[in-house]
Design an enzyme around this catalytic site. Structure first.
Site, PDB file in Angstrom:
ATOM      1  N   ASN A   1       0.863  -1.181   0.000  1.00  0.00           N
ATOM      2  CA  ASN A   1       0.000   0.000   0.000  1.00  0.00           C
ATOM      3  C   ASN A   1       0.899   1.230   0.000  1.00  0.00           C
ATOM      4  O   ASN A   1       1.505   1.560   1.009  1.00  0.00           O
ATOM      5  CB  ASN A   1      -0.902  -0.036   1.249  1.00  0.00           C
ATOM      6  CG  ASN A   1      -1.784   1.193   1.367  1.00  0.00           C
ATOM      7  OD1 ASN A   1      -1.814   2.036   0.461  1.00  0.00           O
ATOM      8  ND2 ASN A   1      -2.506   1.303   2.473  1.00  0.00           N
ATOM      9  N   TRP A   2       0.971   1.877  -1.165  1.00  0.00           N
ATOM     10  CA  TRP A   2       1.899   3.011  -1.296  1.00  0.00           C
ATOM     11  C   TRP A   2       1.331   4.291  -0.666  1.00  0.00           C
ATOM     12  O   TRP A   2       1.993   5.315  -0.620  1.00  0.00           O
ATOM     13  CB  TRP A   2       2.233   3.257  -2.771  1.00  0.00           C
ATOM     14  CG  TRP A   2       2.999   2.125  -3.418  1.00  0.00           C
ATOM     15  CD1 TRP A   2       3.468   0.985  -2.801  1.00  0.00           C
ATOM     16  CD2 TRP A   2       3.391   2.017  -4.801  1.00  0.00           C
ATOM     17  NE1 TRP A   2       4.120   0.194  -3.713  1.00  0.00           N
ATOM     18  CE2 TRP A   2       4.085   0.791  -4.946  1.00  0.00           C
ATOM     19  CE3 TRP A   2       3.230   2.834  -5.916  1.00  0.00           C
ATOM     20  CZ2 TRP A   2       4.608   0.376  -6.188  1.00  0.00           C
ATOM     21  CZ3 TRP A   2       3.742   2.412  -7.141  1.00  0.00           C
ATOM     22  CH2 TRP A   2       4.423   1.209  -7.271  1.00  0.00           C
ATOM     23  N   LYS A   3       0.082   4.236  -0.245  1.00  0.00           N
ATOM     24  CA  LYS A   3      -0.597   5.377   0.406  1.00  0.00           C
ATOM     25  C   LYS A   3      -0.427   6.674  -0.410  1.00  0.00           C
ATOM     26  O   LYS A   3      -0.317   6.614  -1.623  1.00  0.00           O
ATOM     27  CB  LYS A   3      -0.103   5.520   1.846  1.00  0.00           C
ATOM     28  CG  LYS A   3      -0.280   4.219   2.648  1.00  0.00           C
ATOM     29  CD  LYS A   3      -0.150   4.397   4.129  1.00  0.00           C
ATOM     30  CE  LYS A   3      -0.338   3.050   4.834  1.00  0.00           C
ATOM     31  NZ  LYS A   3      -0.279   3.140   6.284  1.00  0.00           N
TER      32      LYS A   3
ATOM     33  N   HIS B   1      -9.705   1.050   5.087  1.00  0.00           N
ATOM     34  CA  HIS B   1      -8.425   1.249   5.788  1.00  0.00           C
ATOM     35  C   HIS B   1      -8.657   2.197   6.966  1.00  0.00           C
ATOM     36  O   HIS B   1      -9.446   3.145   6.862  1.00  0.00           O
ATOM     37  CB  HIS B   1      -7.393   1.837   4.816  1.00  0.00           C
ATOM     38  CG  HIS B   1      -6.002   1.777   5.360  1.00  0.00           C
ATOM     39  ND1 HIS B   1      -5.564   2.650   6.324  1.00  0.00           N
ATOM     40  CD2 HIS B   1      -4.982   0.933   5.112  1.00  0.00           C
ATOM     41  CE1 HIS B   1      -4.313   2.340   6.628  1.00  0.00           C
ATOM     42  NE2 HIS B   1      -3.937   1.307   5.911  1.00  0.00           N
TER      43      HIS B   1
ATOM     44  N   GLU C   1      -7.008   4.554   8.091  1.00  0.00           N
ATOM     45  CA  GLU C   1      -6.744   5.973   7.791  1.00  0.00           C
ATOM     46  C   GLU C   1      -7.968   6.623   7.149  1.00  0.00           C
ATOM     47  O   GLU C   1      -8.229   7.809   7.350  1.00  0.00           O
ATOM     48  CB  GLU C   1      -5.497   6.088   6.898  1.00  0.00           C
ATOM     49  CG  GLU C   1      -4.231   5.798   7.696  1.00  0.00           C
ATOM     50  CD  GLU C   1      -3.073   5.266   6.862  1.00  0.00           C
ATOM     51  OE1 GLU C   1      -3.156   5.257   5.627  1.00  0.00           O
ATOM     52  OE2 GLU C   1      -2.071   4.845   7.483  1.00  0.00           O
TER      53      GLU C   1
ATOM     54  N   GLU D   1      -5.425  -5.206  10.535  1.00  0.00           N
ATOM     55  CA  GLU D   1      -4.455  -4.140  10.740  1.00  0.00           C
ATOM     56  C   GLU D   1      -4.774  -3.405  12.044  1.00  0.00           C
ATOM     57  O   GLU D   1      -5.612  -2.479  12.043  1.00  0.00           O
ATOM     58  CB  GLU D   1      -4.517  -3.136   9.584  1.00  0.00           C
ATOM     59  CG  GLU D   1      -4.059  -3.676   8.259  1.00  0.00           C
ATOM     60  CD  GLU D   1      -3.452  -2.581   7.389  1.00  0.00           C
ATOM     61  OE1 GLU D   1      -2.354  -2.791   6.882  1.00  0.00           O
ATOM     62  OE2 GLU D   1      -4.060  -1.517   7.236  1.00  0.00           O
TER      63      GLU D   1
ATOM     64  N   GLY E   1       2.232   2.273  10.900  1.00  0.00           N
ATOM     65  CA  GLY E   1       3.169   3.384  10.752  1.00  0.00           C
ATOM     66  C   GLY E   1       3.862   3.788  12.043  1.00  0.00           C
ATOM     67  O   GLY E   1       4.426   4.883  12.139  1.00  0.00           O
TER      68      GLY E   1
ATOM     69  N   SER F   1       3.322  -2.097  10.417  1.00  0.00           N
ATOM     70  CA  SER F   1       4.779  -2.052  10.647  1.00  0.00           C
ATOM     71  C   SER F   1       5.493  -3.331  10.224  1.00  0.00           C
ATOM     72  O   SER F   1       6.433  -3.776  10.880  1.00  0.00           O
ATOM     73  CB  SER F   1       5.069  -1.715  12.118  1.00  0.00           C
ATOM     74  OG  SER F   1       4.587  -0.420  12.429  1.00  0.00           O
TER      75      SER F   1
ATOM     76  N   GLY G   1       2.839  -1.254   4.338  1.00  0.00           N
ATOM     77  CA  GLY G   1       2.813   0.177   4.046  1.00  0.00           C
ATOM     78  C   GLY G   1       4.214   0.687   3.730  1.00  0.00           C
ATOM     79  O   GLY G   1       4.740   0.455   2.637  1.00  0.00           O
ATOM     80  N   GLY G   2       4.819   1.347   4.688  1.00  0.00           N
ATOM     81  CA  GLY G   2       6.119   2.002   4.508  1.00  0.00           C
ATOM     82  C   GLY G   2       7.164   1.152   3.796  1.00  0.00           C
ATOM     83  O   GLY G   2       7.839   1.635   2.868  1.00  0.00           O
TER      84      GLY G   2
HETATM   85  P1  13P Z   1       2.888   0.404   7.736  1.00  0.00           P
HETATM   86  O1  13P Z   1       3.419  -0.884   7.176  1.00  0.00           O
HETATM   87  O2  13P Z   1       3.606   1.612   7.257  1.00  0.00           O
HETATM   88  O3  13P Z   1       2.745   0.330   9.223  1.00  0.00           O
HETATM   89  O4  13P Z   1       1.407   0.566   7.176  1.00  0.00           O
HETATM   90  C1  13P Z   1       0.542  -0.498   7.265  1.00  0.00           C
HETATM   91  C2  13P Z   1      -0.666  -0.189   6.484  1.00  0.00           C
HETATM   92  O5  13P Z   1      -1.440   0.662   6.842  1.00  0.00           O
HETATM   93  C3  13P Z   1      -0.869  -0.930   5.233  1.00  0.00           C
HETATM   94  O6  13P Z   1      -2.145  -0.681   4.724  1.00  0.00           O
END
Ligand code: 13P
Length: 246
Positions: free
Chosen positions: A8-10, A92, A94, A164, A170, A210, A231-232
């Site tokens: 997920n490149w957000k 998600h 977020e 999640e 994050g 994470s 994510g990251g």
């Molecule tokens: P991180 O891996 O950056 O914690 O993000 C997880 C995430 O929200 C994937 O959708």
């Protein structure tokens, strides 16, 4: 069942940067044993989709509107995504936290994805307060109950679920594998109790929060954990490649 690794490149990367990353992944990912999906932002989605057209890497969107067509400035619908994306992230945390998505909205989005032949990656998870109150399991099953309410029993098999925990996203504070194992069991049990076991046995359950190339293997070793939502670490092609080749 094959594992599914989703990046997920957000809200990161310009079109040029997204293409650079997709090219690097394409060139470095050799015969991964898992199915691989990347989810670029909407601006980069079509370009990355074209770039990965003949690749083993599939493309997903990060959001979908619940309606197929309407005067909704700035929104993107299922019919627009068809042919460009195969997956779409829905619910998600977020989006729930910063964009006010309710369980009802998420349910309608899950249905919109399935209606448009996209595989929804439904995200569920408790926040820190709910975790501290011992309400993690209850929170997640309540979310599932509501978020799946617009699907028929037959359609249930067409989804992916990502656990999640909000406090792990994050933060670098990843959940312990034994905690994830417990929740994965809770989710599978919920699905089996509510739907026919035959239908839900193929639903992939992922962990996200994470994840990096050092801790990924611990989650993939969990019984019934069928992949990861990253994510990251998915923005770094070396790390993501490593995770995909575990
Ligand atoms: P991180 O891996 O950056 O914690 O993000 C997880 C995430 O929200 C994937 O959708």
């Amino acid at each position: 069942m094959k594992n599914l690794i989703v990046g997920n490149w957000k809200m990161n990367l310009t079109i040029g940067q997204s293409l650079l990353l997709s090219e690097r992944l394409k060139n470095n990912l050799k015969n991964p044993t898992s199915d691989i999906v990347v989810c670029p932002n909407y601006v980069s989605l079509a370009a990355v989709s074209i770039d990965l057209k003949d690749s083993i890497i599939k493309v997903g969107a990060q959001n979908i509107n619940a309606n197929d067509e309407r005067a909704y400035t700035g929104e993107v619908s299922g019919p627009m995504l068809k042919g460009i994306a195969k997956y779409v992230i829905v619910g998600h945390s977020e989006r729930r936290i910063h964009f006010g998505e309710t369980n009802k909205t998420v349910a309608l989005k899950v249905a919109a994805a399935v209606r448009n032949k996209l595989t929804p990656i439904l995200c569920v998870g408790e926040n820190l307060h709910q975790r501290n109150e011992g309400l993690a399991g209850r929170t997640v099953t309540d979310q599932l109950e509501e978020n799946l309410s617009e699907l028929t029993h037959k359609e249930i098999s067409k989804i992916v679920i990502a656990y999640e925990p909000v406090w792990a996203i994050g933060t670098g504070e990843n959940a312990e594998p034994f905690e994830v194992e417990k929740m994965i069991k809770t989710i599978r049990r919920f699905l089996i109790n509510k739907y026919k076991a035959k239908i839900v046995v193929s639903i992939k359950l992922l962990y996200g929060g994470s994840v990096n190339s050092d801790n990924a293997n611990a989650y993939l070793s969990i019984d019934n954990c069928n992949g990861l939502l990253v994510g990251g670490a998915s923005l770094n092609y070396r790390q993501f490649t490593k995770i995909c080749q575990l």
